[in-house]
Scaffold this motif. Structure first.
Motif, PDB file in Angstrom:
ATOM      1  N   LEU D 195     -22.157  34.866  23.647  1.00 15.25           N
ATOM      2  CA  LEU D 195     -22.379  34.482  25.034  1.00 15.25           C
ATOM      3  C   LEU D 195     -21.195  33.659  25.492  1.00 15.25           C
ATOM      4  N   THR D 196     -20.746  33.855  26.714  1.00 16.59           N
ATOM      5  CA  THR D 196     -19.482  33.266  27.134  1.00 16.59           C
ATOM      6  C   THR D 196     -19.641  32.435  28.395  1.00 16.59           C
ATOM      7  N   GLY D 204     -20.293  23.496  30.799  1.00 19.84           N
ATOM      8  CA  GLY D 204     -21.231  24.607  30.994  1.00 19.84           C
ATOM      9  C   GLY D 204     -21.859  25.067  29.683  1.00 19.84           C
ATOM     10  N   ASN D 207     -24.553  22.621  28.778  1.00 15.36           N
ATOM     11  CA  ASN D 207     -25.711  22.816  29.654  1.00 15.36           C
ATOM     12  C   ASN D 207     -26.561  23.996  29.219  1.00 15.36           C
ATOM     13  N   ALA D 208     -25.885  25.093  28.882  1.00 14.79           N
ATOM     14  CA  ALA D 208     -26.624  26.272  28.452  1.00 14.79           C
ATOM     15  C   ALA D 208     -27.384  25.981  27.160  1.00 14.79           C
ATOM     16  N   LYS D 211     -30.445  24.022  28.001  1.00 18.41           N
ATOM     17  CA  LYS D 211     -31.482  24.858  28.598  1.00 18.41           C
ATOM     18  C   LYS D 211     -32.230  25.646  27.521  1.00 18.41           C
TER      19      LYS D 211
ATOM     20  N   ILE E 164     -29.963  31.650  31.592  1.00 25.13           N
ATOM     21  CA  ILE E 164     -29.696  32.957  32.190  1.00 25.13           C
ATOM     22  C   ILE E 164     -28.626  33.651  31.356  1.00 25.13           C
ATOM     23  N   ILE E 165     -28.932  34.848  30.879  1.00 29.79           N
ATOM     24  CA  ILE E 165     -27.896  35.682  30.277  1.00 29.79           C
ATOM     25  C   ILE E 165     -27.504  36.707  31.336  1.00 29.79           C
ATOM     26  N   PRO E 192     -24.544  25.428  36.802  1.00 31.55           N
ATOM     27  CA  PRO E 192     -24.189  25.326  35.383  1.00 31.55           C
ATOM     28  C   PRO E 192     -25.202  26.015  34.476  1.00 31.55           C
ATOM     29  N   GLY E 193     -24.718  26.452  33.328  1.00 29.55           N
ATOM     30  CA  GLY E 193     -25.610  26.932  32.282  1.00 29.55           C
ATOM     31  C   GLY E 193     -25.814  28.430  32.257  1.00 29.55           C
ATOM     32  N   ILE E 194     -25.017  29.190  33.010  1.00 28.43           N
ATOM     33  CA  ILE E 194     -25.095  30.644  32.932  1.00 28.43           C
ATOM     34  C   ILE E 194     -24.263  31.124  31.748  1.00 28.43           C
ATOM     35  N   LEU E 195     -24.813  32.063  30.987  1.00 24.09           N
ATOM     36  CA  LEU E 195     -24.127  32.641  29.832  1.00 24.09           C
ATOM     37  C   LEU E 195     -23.844  34.098  30.147  1.00 24.09           C
ATOM     38  N   THR E 196     -22.671  34.597  29.774  1.00 22.12           N
ATOM     39  CA  THR E 196     -22.236  35.902  30.242  1.00 22.12           C
ATOM     40  C   THR E 196     -21.879  36.816  29.077  1.00 22.12           C
TER      41      THR E 196
END
Lengths: 220, 220, 220, 220, 220, 220, 220, 220
Positions: D195-196, D204, D207-208, D211, E164-165, E192-196
């Motif tokens: 995950l990026t 960030g 934070n992730a 969560k 969130i992925i 903040p905290g979104i994973l991609t």
């Protein structure tokens, strides 16, 4: 196609006649343009007329056109036989550049200038270029074509007095795919005085050469 | 800096010793690394040690280091005098490539190889290269440096038997700014057999040359 | 095609014979080149000869050629049986890299070197690489192929003494589509001494390996 | 600055409190925000508070803040001492990644989690990573940081069960300058399940991680 | 295909079983892999198995596989009926994202988790998202898919506690063609905290979700 | 600077007066332009007049100008007091967008329109936008500013009847640095009817708004 | 700097004398080159000689040079007074293009041609161009400079018979920053016959013009 | 397709009705949407409905739709005959831009506005534009379309009072392929007040025009 406006004065205004770029045009639009020009007995050059576009033209229109499937150009009402000329010479790095070289050659012919193609003199075998360099030096303007890394432009510009009009071609793969690398090599060359046109734009290079000749051989 | 791990076996494992890339490192971290290596009497090469980083090092540390402000390299515990060698020769297109050429030269020296720099033989004046080509042909590996459009790589590769390690340099402006164009010219060359490293990576080119020499002059 | 110039001295000049890159060439041009070389009994390697190009060649020409549909290479007048060699080993990250790996293997074979392919040792399962690392260490030069993010290059370079010639492949999707990411991973690697060629350029990697071997096993 | 709206409910709504990204903000705006939060006795995290921004703050405000010049973070009204935790571990490829690693560490601390940094385990020396791999395997989530070609992400993801949150860093030069290469290596990895977050976005990543922990250790 | 190495321990090592990415693989290679796994009675997931690839598989192999033509996935030896679960929910901006959403859904199912798809809740009509937000809030992890400008990621991340992925999809044209814009919107989000994960990588998103669940619901 | 040509009829021709873009201009050129306009008692707007450029202007010129250091704009011979207006409202995602918002506001004021700024209503906290949406709906045209991923544009366009003129700002880092991401989010939005101007072009957005108002409130 | 090789025959070989590109050169290298040319009484043009580089030159060297701080050019041993000429005219879109325009003008002067600059005739106010078009039509070659979107090139090429040498300038911001947009507008123009040089390359444009004049006014 | 949510209130909320973008949608999904809207007697506009998609629709559905194969749009339940209007005029640089021009025209018609197309007035022959400029000046809003280098946008914006909505088209080759160049020329124009939409987005331009008209001709 009622929205088509023929720029009939372009030749007197800019020194080069309007040509018809056929790509992105429907068959119906093309036929309208051809018929219009047959009716008005205009001399016209068509560029980027693909084999597919050519094949679906009615035979009656095909018969009026002098089509060359390598350069994808066609001429209407052009019958001149040209005398040899020392104005422009076309030089290519490889045999894969020939289609675009011939687009330039046919555009020059349409405008009255015969220009030879000296092909396959890329710098991987420098002797091939050196063997022909005296021939090349006889011409006043050189249109040079190269794909891949376009090193020919820099080497040639360091060897001759003539201005070089560089035509980058979309020959290559990986980082050289699409012609952007050859384009940038022409623009970023360490040899000063190279002039560049768009990728695969043999038509534009020939037009520029004609504008130069016009300016210096006729009163402005 | 307690998080620092010295890769002391890298030389036996890969044939080249670990070096310290100084960019992105704080002065405090640099001092820790230098002191650590002084204590362990390690032979160390520091690269990209900027003038600013050098100037704020304590004099006691400066005195231990052999710093070269052109190549931004420093050596610790390296005192060897090198004999002339026919292994590697460094060739540059312009005088602006000299800083990176010297990074390669110093890296080779750190590893025991003396390599000459043949500078300013770019292809805008092809005779400059042809005048030196026989000298260049005496070497087993050529490290070539060029910025701008990097045409030197293709021409050179067509003239010599030695493998070319191309180092694109960030010399240029407009479309050639930053070295990307020279890099792509090396990768996309019409001359086969060119090997490429990152932009401005004289250190990497020298390391690769050393690995080649190690493999072919010692038993694997 | 009267514009074709055979660089018959390239081998003596650069150590590797001229090969024919078939992409961007018309069938007519290809046939001219093949016939020319049959007449002169030249040994020739053809690369990127697509299935479509192959299928429309006249049967009489096909019979003269040794064509491999995976690597898209053909050889003319090449009959040597090769002995096992410890010079070069080809390593791939995945099975999708095999076509390019075989282009490298066939190019080496054309030049007299037998090189094994050790496939599917990408770093997602590090044990696959570690299982084969001792085999790999037996070779003097390693040609490594990887697509996607190209992490194999960095890991391999940290484990062996041999120089790595990295061939990024156009295997991947999204941000890794086209091979640019694997290319940059090779160039920007944290492991020093990796040498890179163009995307999907197995031919170039083999040529570079041959140039290295030539320089170090024959007098210059 | 009358246009500033504090998102006081963000923590209850999303599980993480609003933080103040200080870059692009004038000193005047920063002071307004700090004073507002002092008055309301809010616990606040400030990120990317540059040394220049810090130095021109009035001493009275500086005294209220716990500033860390390496990670460029400051905390207001945060006094907790944290117990060791097995939730998150931070792993870096090089020492140059430490500033961003500490941004992640401080963000986790602000939210109540102590996370160790295991630094300098990049894959150029694979043994450094293998030496620490059992330690790393003790943690439920791994935040991994790497610049240059970012090969660490792929190798690590193939070795552990924990999800990897990859933080590409802007460490590198030439093709790896700016962090885009490391970013794409994380996204395009051959190892599934990475995950990026954005380049240099330690905040960030933390934070992730929070969560995730919130969702799985409290009722939703 | 003798070069194929099955990573049979990947599940125990990383928590997710190896899957077969079918793109770039020849039909012959695919058949070898399928037969190998039938023989060993392995449970296998095949991804990006195109309609063309599927149609030319022998009927005997097709019969063993559970193929879904929308998501281009196939499963071998997978017969589980899944119970509803509150672990993961899949949210899409438009109906054009459904193929990738189903790739994620099938990957989760292969690993034992049933996940609903809540589709067509893009932000052009915010009420569509708000109507479903309480449903979405019931899940521990959210996999969100969006193409075009990807604004859904930011809005969603500001509304829920779950991580969130983000899966950017290649839906769009002009500046949003190919998915790069949606990808960057996820990475550069103000929330903040979104994973991609990579563009169109529903498989990777599901894998990451499974790794998270594994870590927090089983002992490490 | 004798080469300067004032376009005094631009207002009557296009509806907006010529303004002076000060970036890339020398102090000498700026002074000539200011003096010329003082002499002719022209009303003039100067944009992108940097603090450095301002500080080195002679005091006599400074006194004639109404300079705003936040928006980097100056006005000459502009003294109007404006009445509140319902024509245009300016909305920003964050406080970092204020400088450009004020450039738009001052350009509108120069042309006779007072426009309020509703700041800090980015979508990370959707309630901030929803709290102000009724106010925003009172205006005929909305100029919206956002940096980072620019999600505000899409959300806003789905909520109001007014046309949105999107001004992407160069606020962000990593993939959102420079404003290209916000620009593309505006152009590639899933919400139809967003109109976009260049990055940080508050001046252009205001000009477009004025042209719209002119067309619809005066006879054409 | 012993590595410096003067290309003294370049003028006879290519028609234009070697010039010295000063960027990327150290002060020490510059002084060596200046002294060398003073000793040999060479006529030399220095380009991109920055104010900083100029200021630290020894006064004795400064006195020998004719330096122009706007165009950053210097000349050595050049004393000619030029007669008006109808060969080349320089046209600029804005006043911000003047520095590069003067680089072209000084390069032409160094080679014996006086060329006027017609400035500030960009197409935002078309009448400014139309007012001067008859003057412009008196010249045989036009060097046109434009930054931003470079629309001047297309409009001008449709109005005159002379060949246009387009010099894109790095004037602009946002999407037009750096000159790439103006460059591409010249290359991709709908008006045929435009010739292009690198961004900000007034020197190259002048060189090309001189090569054209040389070819057509002297025997080849 | 149970996942489809009709945004039936979009028109009252935003002033423009929801339309159906058909690209990326399967035939099955399209049929569901068409049937749903036939059942509900909705007036619907379908865009980017390709010839292939159209041809495989059942005849019963085709009969309900008014399909235009040039603009790839279809309308359902739209029967209005429109009166001539002075609101919007559509201007194109070439005949190749007509397909997108008609997409805009049909979208305007769907919303009740008749707009003429003035085609083929690109700036290579400026007189073509000047001949029509008085006609163009009669309209309140101008939608302008251009591919290649997009110079039409700048010239037009300098000649008229109406706001220009620029639609860059993907007409061109080499550096202008794909429409990015024309897009950036609109955004980076030297003429202030140009508003831009995505490449080939005739639909979006029409929507924006309608939103403007709605705001200024009805009470807000």
């Amino acid at each position: 196609m009622d929205s088509f406006i023929w720029d009939k004065d372009r030749k007197s205004r800019t020194g080069v006649a309007e040509a018809v770029l056929c790509s992105h045009k429907s068959s119906q639009d093309l036929q309208s343009i051809i018929r219009f020009n047959i009716e008005h007995t205009n001399r016209v050059l068509f560029t980027r007329l693909s084999a597919q576009q050519w094949e679906i033209l009615p035979a009656e229109l095909q018969q009026q056109l002098d089509y060359d499937k390598c350069s994808l150009t066609a001429m209407l009402n052009v019958a001149a036989t040209l005398a040899p000329s020392q104005e422009v010479c076309i030089v290519t790095a490889g045999t894969s550049d020939l289609a675009i070289a011939k687009e330039a050659q046919r555009t020059l012919a349409f405008n009255g200038y015969q220009a030879p193609i000296i092909a396959d003199v890329g710098v991987a075998g420098l002797w091939r270029l050196m063997d022909r360099i005296e021939d090349i030096r006889q011409y006043k303007i050189i249109i040079a074509l190269a794909g891949m890394e376009g090193a020919l432009f820099s080497v040639l510009a360091g060897l001759v007095r003539a201005p070089i009009i560089a035509v980058p071609t979309s020959v290559g793969y990986g980082v050289s795919a699409g012609g952007e690398l050859a384009l940038n090599s022409a623009l970023g060359s360490c040899s000063p005085g190279i002039l560049t046109v768009n990728i695969d734009n043999g038509f534009g290079a020939a037009n520029a050469a004609i504008k130069i000749i016009n300016q210096f051989t006729t009163s402005p």
